[in-house]
Motif scaffolding. Structure first.
Motif, PDB file in Angstrom:
ATOM      1  N   GLY A   1     -31.928  18.895  75.368  1.00  0.00           N
ATOM      2  CA  GLY A   1     -32.254  20.197  75.939  1.00  0.00           C
ATOM      3  C   GLY A   1     -31.053  20.897  76.564  1.00  0.00           C
ATOM      4  O   GLY A   1     -31.219  21.704  77.487  1.00  0.00           O
ATOM      5  N   ILE A   2     -29.855  20.604  76.070  1.00  0.00           N
ATOM      6  CA  ILE A   2     -28.631  21.216  76.588  1.00  0.00           C
ATOM      7  C   ILE A   2     -28.261  22.408  75.709  1.00  0.00           C
ATOM      8  O   ILE A   2     -28.196  22.287  74.483  1.00  0.00           O
ATOM      9  N   ASP A   3     -28.009  23.539  76.334  1.00  0.00           N
ATOM     10  CA  ASP A   3     -27.815  24.784  75.587  1.00  0.00           C
ATOM     11  C   ASP A   3     -26.407  24.926  75.019  1.00  0.00           C
ATOM     12  O   ASP A   3     -26.228  25.358  73.877  1.00  0.00           O
ATOM     13  N   ARG A   4     -25.393  24.598  75.833  1.00  0.00           N
ATOM     14  CA  ARG A   4     -24.004  24.826  75.431  1.00  0.00           C
ATOM     15  C   ARG A   4     -23.157  23.654  75.884  1.00  0.00           C
ATOM     16  O   ARG A   4     -23.558  22.883  76.770  1.00  0.00           O
ATOM     17  N   ALA A   5     -21.971  23.540  75.282  1.00  0.00           N
ATOM     18  CA  ALA A   5     -21.080  22.445  75.666  1.00  0.00           C
ATOM     19  C   ALA A   5     -19.631  22.892  75.550  1.00  0.00           C
ATOM     20  O   ALA A   5     -19.272  23.681  74.667  1.00  0.00           O
ATOM     21  N   VAL A   6     -18.822  22.368  76.450  1.00  0.00           N
ATOM     22  CA  VAL A   6     -17.373  22.531  76.411  1.00  0.00           C
ATOM     23  C   VAL A   6     -16.825  21.353  75.612  1.00  0.00           C
ATOM     24  O   VAL A   6     -17.115  20.196  75.924  1.00  0.00           O
ATOM     25  N   VAL A   7     -16.037  21.640  74.580  1.00  0.00           N
ATOM     26  CA  VAL A   7     -15.705  20.602  73.618  1.00  0.00           C
ATOM     27  C   VAL A   7     -14.217  20.599  73.292  1.00  0.00           C
ATOM     28  O   VAL A   7     -13.582  21.649  73.228  1.00  0.00           O
ATOM     29  N   ALA A   8     -13.673  19.387  73.107  1.00  0.00           N
ATOM     30  CA  ALA A   8     -12.320  19.197  72.611  1.00  0.00           C
ATOM     31  C   ALA A   8     -12.373  18.201  71.460  1.00  0.00           C
ATOM     32  O   ALA A   8     -13.418  17.595  71.188  1.00  0.00           O
ATOM     33  N   HIS A   9     -11.240  18.011  70.791  1.00  0.00           N
ATOM     34  CA  HIS A   9     -11.179  17.152  69.606  1.00  0.00           C
ATOM     35  C   HIS A   9     -10.467  15.856  69.949  1.00  0.00           C
ATOM     36  O   HIS A   9      -9.332  15.865  70.432  1.00  0.00           O
ATOM     37  N   THR A  10     -11.111  14.730  69.674  1.00  0.00           N
ATOM     38  CA  THR A  10     -10.495  13.436  69.972  1.00  0.00           C
ATOM     39  C   THR A  10      -9.236  13.177  69.161  1.00  0.00           C
ATOM     40  O   THR A  10      -8.361  12.414  69.594  1.00  0.00           O
ATOM     41  N   HIS A  11      -9.104  13.799  67.999  1.00  0.00           N
ATOM     42  CA  HIS A  11      -7.914  13.560  67.173  1.00  0.00           C
ATOM     43  C   HIS A  11      -6.640  13.993  67.887  1.00  0.00           C
ATOM     44  O   HIS A  11      -5.550  13.490  67.589  1.00  0.00           O
ATOM     45  N   ALA A  12      -6.775  14.915  68.840  1.00  0.00           N
ATOM     46  CA  ALA A  12      -5.600  15.403  69.560  1.00  0.00           C
ATOM     47  C   ALA A  12      -4.937  14.308  70.387  1.00  0.00           C
ATOM     48  O   ALA A  12      -3.759  14.413  70.726  1.00  0.00           O
ATOM     49  N   LEU A  13      -5.656  13.252  70.714  1.00  0.00           N
ATOM     50  CA  LEU A  13      -5.063  12.149  71.468  1.00  0.00           C
ATOM     51  C   LEU A  13      -4.101  11.336  70.620  1.00  0.00           C
ATOM     52  O   LEU A  13      -3.151  10.739  71.156  1.00  0.00           O
ATOM     53  N   PHE A  14      -4.325  11.334  69.292  1.00  0.00           N
ATOM     54  CA  PHE A  14      -3.644  10.362  68.445  1.00  0.00           C
ATOM     55  C   PHE A  14      -2.722  10.987  67.396  1.00  0.00           C
ATOM     56  O   PHE A  14      -1.845  10.292  66.886  1.00  0.00           O
ATOM     57  N   TYR A  15      -2.912  12.251  67.072  1.00  0.00           N
ATOM     58  CA  TYR A  15      -1.972  12.902  66.162  1.00  0.00           C
ATOM     59  C   TYR A  15      -0.611  13.044  66.833  1.00  0.00           C
ATOM     60  O   TYR A  15      -0.526  13.312  68.037  1.00  0.00           O
ATOM     61  N   ARG A  16       0.441  12.892  66.053  1.00  0.00           N
ATOM     62  CA  ARG A  16       1.775  13.122  66.613  1.00  0.00           C
ATOM     63  C   ARG A  16       1.896  14.555  67.119  1.00  0.00           C
ATOM     64  O   ARG A  16       2.495  14.810  68.162  1.00  0.00           O
ATOM     65  N   ASP A  17       1.322  15.480  66.380  1.00  0.00           N
ATOM     66  CA  ASP A  17       1.269  16.883  66.804  1.00  0.00           C
ATOM     67  C   ASP A  17      -0.181  17.198  67.175  1.00  0.00           C
ATOM     68  O   ASP A  17      -1.033  17.385  66.311  1.00  0.00           O
ATOM     69  N   ALA A  18      -0.459  17.262  68.462  1.00  0.00           N
ATOM     70  CA  ALA A  18      -1.834  17.487  68.928  1.00  0.00           C
ATOM     71  C   ALA A  18      -2.394  18.815  68.439  1.00  0.00           C
ATOM     72  O   ALA A  18      -3.617  18.964  68.307  1.00  0.00           O
TER      73      ALA A  18
END
Length: 260
Positions: A33-50
């Motif tokens: 029942g959550i309307d919206r979410a603030v989201v980031a990408h986990t791949h940014a932790l591990f890519y050489r270029d975030a």
């Protein structure tokens, strides 16, 4: 309106998540029942270029901007971060930053981070900083990044008093220590995603330390079930106005995503 201030898409190299996609995350949010979410990408932790992960995030959330609020992940020690920031904010309309100093191996209280934080402060961009991702007792042996402690967080918040910080995945002990370091400063807010369950009374203690305006719903989905974050807020037993603030109004104000 209920807003989750701490959600993710993408793979996690150390274990299988409930979902890795925007569509899967939205299904989790819908069930809770959550309307919206603030989201980031986990791949940014591990890519050489975030920034490559920022591009993936932008493409993934583009059809769902009515529900998902994207945050850019940058490494201040990576050349070209200023251009990447401009693209994320000016071209792609991302609403803030999510930084991972322990995974990217830089000091949040250091000079490189200070340049990025100064830019965030000047642009009015909120800065979301997770203390960690998983309980240290459950981590894979290759997941060696330490949890972020209170000292660099407090130093950064004091150095940039007009920047707005959201500390996520944060234990109650760290909340308590940051409040002790910054007793008269209110530019740091916290989510509830790492607090123990209702029987520990941790959510209520955080509410007593911070008040309703500095405590936000954060579920850490899909690492955790979003319903658990809602239970943490419910366990506080706050008045309706405070409960509404923690469930969504604070996040909407912080990230400039007001209800329409």
């Amino acid at each position: 309106m209920i807003v989750d201030a701490n959600a993710h898409i993408g793979h996690w190299p150390f274990r299988r998540l409930h979902t890795t996609t925007v569509e899967g995350l939205l299904r989790m949010l819908d069930r809770a029942g959550i309307d919206r979410a603030v989201v980031a990408h986990t791949h940014a932790l591990f890519y050489r270029d975030a920034h490559e992960a920022n591009a993936e995030l932008h493409a993934a959330v583009a059809p769902h901007r009515d529900r998902l609020i994207p945050l850019a992940t940058l490494n201040p020690e990576y050349a070209g971060w200023r251009d990447d920031l401009a693209e994320c904010v000016d071209e792609w309309g991302m609403r803030g930053l999510r930084l991972y100093p322990t995974y990217h191996r830089y000091d949040l209280a250091g000079d490189a981070a200070a340049e990025l934080l100064a830019e965030a402060e000047a642009r009015g961009l909120p800065v979301s900083i997770p203390c960690g991702f998983e309980d240290p007792r459950q981590r894979h042996h290759l997941d060696t990044a330490p949890d972020l402690t209170e000292h660099p967080i407090a130093f950064a918040a004091a150095r940039f008093p007009h920047a707005r910080f959201l500390v996520t995945n944060v234990p109650l002990t760290t909340i308590d220590m940051i409040v002790r370091h910054l007793p008269a400063q209110d530019n740091v807010a916290f989510d509830v995603s790492a607090l123990p369950g209702p029987e520990a009374n941790a959510s209520r203690r955080a509410y007593e330390l911070l008040g309703a305006r500095r405590l936000l719903l954060g579920t850490h989905a899909p690492f955790k079930y979003p319903e658990v974050g809602l239970l943490r807020i419910a366990a506080i037993g706050a008045p309706d106005d405070d409960r509404c603030a923690m469930l969504g109004q604070n996040a909407a104000r912080l990230f400039g995503h007001q209800e329409t």
